[in-house]
Design an enzyme around this catalytic site. Structure first.
Site, PDB file in Angstrom:
ATOM      1  N   THR A 228       0.484  -2.180  -5.758  1.00 38.85           N
ATOM      2  CA  THR A 228       1.152  -1.115  -5.014  1.00 38.85           C
ATOM      3  C   THR A 228       2.657  -1.337  -4.908  1.00 38.85           C
ATOM      4  O   THR A 228       3.128  -2.463  -4.797  1.00 38.85           O
ATOM      5  CB  THR A 228       0.544  -1.023  -3.597  1.00 38.85           C
ATOM      6  OG1 THR A 228      -0.858  -0.802  -3.715  1.00 38.85           O
ATOM      7  CG2 THR A 228       1.163   0.094  -2.794  1.00 38.85           C
TER       8      THR A 228
ATOM      9  N   PRO B 197       6.424   0.636  -3.089  1.00 41.26           N
ATOM     10  CA  PRO B 197       6.825   1.549  -2.021  1.00 41.26           C
ATOM     11  C   PRO B 197       6.659   3.027  -2.376  1.00 41.26           C
ATOM     12  O   PRO B 197       6.366   3.850  -1.506  1.00 41.26           O
ATOM     13  CB  PRO B 197       8.303   1.189  -1.794  1.00 41.26           C
ATOM     14  CG  PRO B 197       8.386  -0.260  -2.156  1.00 41.26           C
ATOM     15  CD  PRO B 197       7.448  -0.422  -3.313  1.00 41.26           C
TER      16      PRO B 197
ATOM     17  N   ALA C 116       4.576   4.053  -5.054  1.00 42.08           N
ATOM     18  CA  ALA C 116       3.422   4.201  -5.946  1.00 42.08           C
ATOM     19  C   ALA C 116       2.237   3.440  -5.379  1.00 42.08           C
ATOM     20  O   ALA C 116       2.202   2.211  -5.435  1.00 42.08           O
ATOM     21  CB  ALA C 116       3.747   3.698  -7.352  1.00 42.08           C
TER      22      ALA C 116
ATOM     23  N   THR D  33      -1.685  -8.707  -0.081  1.00 44.02           N
ATOM     24  CA  THR D  33      -2.430  -9.731   0.654  1.00 44.02           C
ATOM     25  C   THR D  33      -2.289 -11.074  -0.070  1.00 44.02           C
ATOM     26  O   THR D  33      -2.257 -11.132  -1.292  1.00 44.02           O
ATOM     27  CB  THR D  33      -3.908  -9.333   0.765  1.00 44.02           C
ATOM     28  OG1 THR D  33      -4.002  -8.094   1.473  1.00 44.02           O
ATOM     29  CG2 THR D  33      -4.706 -10.385   1.509  1.00 44.02           C
TER      30      THR D  33
ATOM     31  N   GLU E  72      -8.248  -0.066  -1.577  1.00 46.40           N
ATOM     32  CA  GLU E  72      -8.887   0.080  -2.897  1.00 46.40           C
ATOM     33  C   GLU E  72      -9.051   1.551  -3.278  1.00 46.40           C
ATOM     34  O   GLU E  72     -10.008   1.943  -3.946  1.00 46.40           O
ATOM     35  CB  GLU E  72     -10.256  -0.622  -2.958  1.00 46.40           C
ATOM     36  CG  GLU E  72     -10.280  -2.022  -2.402  1.00 46.40           C
ATOM     37  CD  GLU E  72      -9.445  -2.999  -3.220  1.00 46.40           C
ATOM     38  OE1 GLU E  72      -8.425  -2.579  -3.784  1.00 46.40           O
ATOM     39  OE2 GLU E  72      -9.802  -4.175  -3.272  1.00 46.40           O
TER      40      GLU E  72
END
Length: 386
Positions: free
Chosen positions: A125, A127, A129, A157, A363
């Protein structure tokens, strides 16, 4: 057709449950409120071999069957969903390396990933997208035997502990965009690779969630996952299928904990001279929660078992979508059963209520899951019924 766990799975679940009840449940709420990193729990994950869930036995991993994989996340999330995240991203990245990595990459990383001596995550990921991964802006430009990487990743994470960190990048400007996407295994300590900040969150505490900055980071070409450019999107999506089973199982664990708390409170709390569980309004809530949780559990185990046989786009999406919605509903209903006490940090349902929304987002949002399911149905890749 058998809806029971086999003997090995039952024993494995008992071991997990004893660990969670003894070592996670007693500290979860206090550590969550204080922001304390669960270092002791992470060490126990290592001792139990859980960092090797998706690592083949030849590299020292547990190589768990997929239902047992789901059991890990269900049981740990029942105790504290936040610490399940320590294993979540790690297990996906380890599986990705085991499945798509070169022989050298497997030899270099998998033995240490299996024991937790190394930990990992997955940096997809950005900012701008998230759902639209093809819109990522992080670039990897060839420069001799290296790539020079520039970009920003967010909601990562295990960011402070990952070594290596698989990073989704654009290695070319091919169209459609996914043909120019690759994954690079960026090692900790590489100059220009910086964990820039921790992100404040409603829930999902216990593990760090960070933003990563990559400024002129030089990554050897040998760190290209699989050794071939242009396969990053497929590699990431294949891992996310397994990730949806993980998220579905976490949702079941959170919902189960909320139900257990509501059932216990309904037996103990008295109003108008009798337990509130004697009132039909409370009984209907308990019946609905129990039924929906068991349906979510069976769907999750079904998707997990199916995933061991190949691609499960629709099945994993169904399980993740349904189970996460059950977690959202169950945590709210458990709070209602508790009344005013459900809003207090002295009772576990408050934490569960804050943790549940992540499963409807992580997810791939649930709207995306519905689109995945519909597409698979329309093209005949999956059907409802026998």
């Amino acid at each position: 057709m058998d809806f029971e766990l086999d003997e090995d799975q039952q024993l494995f679940r008992r071991t997990l449950r004893e660990f969670v009840d003894k070592e996670i449940v007693p500290v979860a709420s206090e550590w969550e409120r204080s922001g304390r990193y669960p270092a002791e729990i992470v060490e126990r994950f290592k001792e139990l071999g859980l960092f090797g869930m998706t690592v083949p036995a030849e590299y020292g991993g547990l190589d768990l069957d997929r239902v047992s994989f789901a059991l890990v996340f269900e049981e740990i999330a029942r105790g504290w969903m936040g610490v399940a995240g320590v294993l979540g991203s790690h297990s996906l990245a380890a599986w990705m390396i085991a499945t798509h990595g070169t022989a050298e990459q497997k030899e270099r990383y998998l033995p240490d990933l299996a024991t937790g001596a190394r930990r990992t995550g997955i940096a997809l990921t950005e900012p701008a997208a998230g759902t639209d991964l093809q819109g990522i802006q992080t670039r990897a430009v060839p420069d001799g035997d290296h790539y020079v990487v520039n970009g920003t990743k967010t909601w990562i994470t295990n960011a402070r502990h990952a070594d290596p960190m698989p990073v989704l990048v654009k290695t070319s400007a091919e169209t459609p965009a996914h043909k120019g996407m690759s994954i690079l295994l960026v090692e900790a300590g590489t100059p220009g690779y910086v964990v820039s900040r921790d992100l404040p969150k409603l829930g999902y505490k216990g593990t760090e969630t960070c933003e990563i900055s990559l400024q002129d980071v030089r990554v050897p070409r040998s760190q290209l996952l699989g050794g071939v450019e242009g396969r990053g999107m497929q590699q990431a999506l294949s891992a996310l299928e397994l990730g949806r089973v993980n998220i579905a199982a976490r949702a079941v664990g959170v919902a189960q904990c909320a139900f257990d708390a509501a059932l216990a409170y309904a037996r103990e709390r008295h109003a108008f001279g009798r337990p509130i569980g004697d009132f039909q309004a409370i009984q209907l809530k308990l019946a609905d929660m129990a039924t929906e949780i068991q349906a979510a559990r069976l769907m999750t185990y079904w998707a997990a078992q199916r995933s061991s046989k190949g691609a499960v786009n629709a099945e994993a999406a169904m399980a993740k979508y349904f189970a996460s919605e059950v977690a959202l509903k169950t945590t709210m209903e458990a709070m209602r059963v508790h009344g005013g006490y459900g809003y207090s940090q002295e009772f576990v349902v408050e934490r569960l209520y804050r943790d549940a929304p992540l499963m409807a987002i992580g997810e791939g949002t649930n709207d995306v899951q519905r689109m995945v399911i519909a597409r698979e149905l329309l093209k005949g890749a999956v059907k409802v019924g026998w």
